[in-house]
Motif scaffolding. Structure first.
Motif, PDB file in Angstrom:
ATOM      1  N   THR A  12      -3.332   7.692 -11.999  1.00 38.68           N
ATOM      2  CA  THR A  12      -4.485   8.540 -11.467  1.00 38.68           C
ATOM      3  C   THR A  12      -4.841   8.018  -9.914  1.00 38.68           C
ATOM      4  O   THR A  12      -4.810   8.836  -9.223  1.00 38.68           O
ATOM      5  N   ALA A  13      -4.653   6.659  -9.805  1.00 38.98           N
ATOM      6  CA  ALA A  13      -5.025   6.151  -8.692  1.00 38.98           C
ATOM      7  C   ALA A  13      -4.131   6.316  -7.507  1.00 38.98           C
ATOM      8  O   ALA A  13      -4.382   6.741  -6.241  1.00 38.98           O
ATOM      9  N   LEU A  14      -2.798   6.470  -7.971  1.00 36.11           N
ATOM     10  CA  LEU A  14      -1.521   6.968  -7.105  1.00 36.11           C
ATOM     11  C   LEU A  14      -1.711   8.242  -6.691  1.00 36.11           C
ATOM     12  O   LEU A  14      -1.580   8.667  -5.529  1.00 36.11           O
ATOM     13  N   ALA A  15      -2.024   9.210  -7.737  1.00 36.35           N
ATOM     14  CA  ALA A  15      -1.928  10.702  -7.619  1.00 36.35           C
ATOM     15  C   ALA A  15      -3.126  10.803  -6.345  1.00 36.35           C
ATOM     16  O   ALA A  15      -2.936  11.930  -5.605  1.00 36.35           O
ATOM     17  N   PHE A  16      -4.204  10.351  -6.839  1.00 36.97           N
ATOM     18  CA  PHE A  16      -5.479  10.599  -5.842  1.00 36.97           C
ATOM     19  C   PHE A  16      -5.161   9.799  -4.448  1.00 36.97           C
ATOM     20  O   PHE A  16      -5.404  10.673  -3.486  1.00 36.97           O
ATOM     21  N   GLY A  17      -4.782   8.738  -4.411  1.00 33.17           N
ATOM     22  CA  GLY A  17      -4.484   8.231  -3.228  1.00 33.17           C
ATOM     23  C   GLY A  17      -3.378   8.854  -2.338  1.00 33.17           C
ATOM     24  O   GLY A  17      -3.562   9.005  -1.138  1.00 33.17           O
ATOM     25  N   GLY A  18      -2.319   9.315  -3.041  1.00 30.29           N
ATOM     26  CA  GLY A  18      -1.189   9.947  -2.283  1.00 30.29           C
ATOM     27  C   GLY A  18      -1.787  11.337  -1.978  1.00 30.29           C
ATOM     28  O   GLY A  18      -1.347  11.864  -0.594  1.00 30.29           O
ATOM     29  N   PHE A  19      -2.827  11.913  -2.586  1.00 30.94           N
ATOM     30  CA  PHE A  19      -3.081  13.390  -2.193  1.00 30.94           C
ATOM     31  C   PHE A  19      -3.819  13.184  -0.784  1.00 30.94           C
ATOM     32  O   PHE A  19      -3.850  13.961   0.073  1.00 30.94           O
ATOM     33  N   VAL A  20      -4.709  12.028  -1.069  1.00 33.37           N
ATOM     34  CA  VAL A  20      -5.595  11.852   0.324  1.00 33.37           C
ATOM     35  C   VAL A  20      -4.948  11.697   1.431  1.00 33.37           C
ATOM     36  O   VAL A  20      -5.070  12.377   2.470  1.00 33.37           O
ATOM     37  N   ILE A  21      -3.978  10.797   1.340  1.00 28.87           N
ATOM     38  CA  ILE A  21      -2.994  10.418   2.576  1.00 28.87           C
ATOM     39  C   ILE A  21      -2.239  11.577   3.059  1.00 28.87           C
ATOM     40  O   ILE A  21      -1.993  11.688   4.270  1.00 28.87           O
ATOM     41  N   ALA A  22      -1.812  12.168   2.178  1.00 29.28           N
ATOM     42  CA  ALA A  22      -0.994  13.475   2.363  1.00 29.28           C
ATOM     43  C   ALA A  22      -1.675  14.408   3.133  1.00 29.28           C
ATOM     44  O   ALA A  22      -1.298  15.095   4.172  1.00 29.28           O
ATOM     45  N   CYS A  23      -3.123  14.424   2.900  1.00 26.62           N
ATOM     46  CA  CYS A  23      -3.829  15.816   3.691  1.00 26.62           C
ATOM     47  C   CYS A  23      -4.152  14.996   4.800  1.00 26.62           C
ATOM     48  O   CYS A  23      -4.173  15.977   5.911  1.00 26.62           O
ATOM     49  N   ALA A  24      -4.428  13.804   4.841  1.00 27.97           N
ATOM     50  CA  ALA A  24      -4.738  13.127   6.218  1.00 27.97           C
ATOM     51  C   ALA A  24      -3.749  13.101   7.302  1.00 27.97           C
ATOM     52  O   ALA A  24      -3.797  13.479   8.472  1.00 27.97           O
TER      53      ALA A  24
END
Length: 286
Positions: A12-24
Motif C-alpha cells: 500500500t505504501a509503495l502504491a500510494f508513494g509511487g502514485f504521488v511521485i508519478a503525478c508530481a
C-alpha cells in the motif's frame, strides 16, 4: 500505512508513494500555494518534534499522520479518464482489503476479551494486580504465528485491555493514565508508590530473573521483589509460555490469551482502595 499485515502495508505504501511521485513528475497534481506551505510546515514539525514530551508519547508521529491526511486533502490529481478509473479501482480495492484485515483481527479480539473477562473473574475489589507479558525474544515461535497481536511494525496494541481490572473488577492496575500534565486523575499513597516503582510493563523473565541486567533494573525496578506490592499477576499472551510457573505463584485461571496467578504470600482480600482515595472518588470503587 501501518496495519496488521506487513506485506499488505508495504504494498500500500509503495502504491500510494509511487502514485504521488508519478503525478508530481508528470505535473498532474494541483496543489495550492497555501497547501504547499502547510505540508512543508508539517514536515518540519515532524523532524523537529521529540518522541516524548510532558508525559505524552508519539508526539512526532502525530505530525506525520497530519501530513498524510493533508496530502489527501490538498493535492488534487488531474488524470485522463481511463487512468483515473484505474487508480480509483486500485485504491478502493486496497482500502477494502485493509478493512477486511482489520475486521478479522477485531473479530478475533472479541474472543480474547471474553477469555480475559473469565480469567479475571476471581479478582476482588481492592486487589492489587500486576500486569506482565511474554517478550518476543522469549517465545519467537509463538510471536511469528500470532496474528493480530501487534501492528506490522511490531507495536503491541493490546496491553491496555488490562484496564478492565479497574473498570470491571475495581482492582488496582498500576498503569492508569494519571500523568499530572495530561489527565485529571491522580494516584494517592500507597498506590502512587506502587505505580512509580513498577514504571513499565514487565515480561516474565524480568519477574523471575535472579541476575537482572541493567536494562531490566531500569525498566522494572521492583525486580523479583514485586510480590511485596501486589496480590495477583495477570499474564497476557500466556499461550506463549504455557509451562510458566513460579514458587511464589498459584495459578487461578488460565487460557491462551491470559492467565491469572495469586501471590502465595498475599493476605486475605480487603477493600484497600477506598480508604486511600479522595471522598469524591471512593464511592465509585465500592
Amino acid at each position: 500505512f501501518v496495519n496488521y499485515d506487513g506485506v499488505l502495508d508495504t504494498f500500500t505504501a509503495l502504491a500510494f508513494g509511487g502514485f504521488v511521485i508519478a503525478c508530481a513528475i508528470t505535473r498532474r497534481f494541483s496543489v495550492p500555494v497555501a497547501g504547499v506551505l502547510s505540508l512543508a510546515a508539517l514536515a518540519v514539525l515532524y523532524l523537529a518534534s521529540p518522541f516524548n514530551f510532558k508525559g505524552a508519547s508519539f508526539l512526532d508521529v502525530r505530525f506525520a499522520v497530519m501530513f498524510g491526511f493533508a496530502v489527501f486533502a490538498l493535492a488534487l490529481p488531474r488524470l485522463p479518464a481511463r487512468a483515473a478509473s484505474l487508480a480509483f479501482i486500485a485504491f478502493v480495492g486496497l482500502f477494502a482489503a485493509r478493512m477486511l484485515v482489520v475486521a478479522d483481527v477485531w473479530n478475533r479480539h472479541a474472543g480474547e476479551l471474553a477469555e480475559l473477562r473469565e480469567v479475571i473473574a476471581p479478582v476482588q475489589p481492592g486487589d492489587r494486580v500486576l500486569l506482565a507479558t511474554v517478550a518476543e525474544n522469549d517465545a519467537p515461535d509463538y510471536w511469528q504465528t500470532a496474528w493480530g497481536q501487534s501492528l506490522s511494525d511490531g507495536t503491541r496494541i493490546d496491553l491496555h485491555v488490562a484496564a478492565l481490572l479497574l473498570i470491571e473488577r475495581r482492582a488496582f492496575w498500576p498503569f492508569l493514565f494519571s500523568e499530572a500534565s495530561q489527565q485529571p486523575i491522580r494516584l494517592l499513597p500507597p498506590f502512587q508508590d506502587y505505580a512509580a516503582r513498577t514504571r513499565n510493563i514487565p515480561n516474565v523473565r524480568q519477574l523471575t530473573s535472579r541476575a537482572p541486567t541493567h536494562e531490566d533494573t531500569v525498566r522494572f525496578p521492583l525486580g523479583t521483589n514485586w510480590t511485596c506490592c501486589y496480590d495477583e499477576l495477570l499474564l497476557l499472551h500466556s499461550g506463549a509460555m504455557p509451562n510458566f510457573s513460579d514458587p511464589q505463584l498459584v495459578l487461578l485461571r488460565g487460557g491462551d490469551f491470559a492467565a491469572l496467578y495469586r501471590v502465595r504470600s498475599a493476605g486475605p482480600t480487603v477493600a484497600r482502595l477506598a480508604p486511600s482515595m479522595s471522598p469524591e472518588y471512593a464511592p465509585s470503587l465500592k
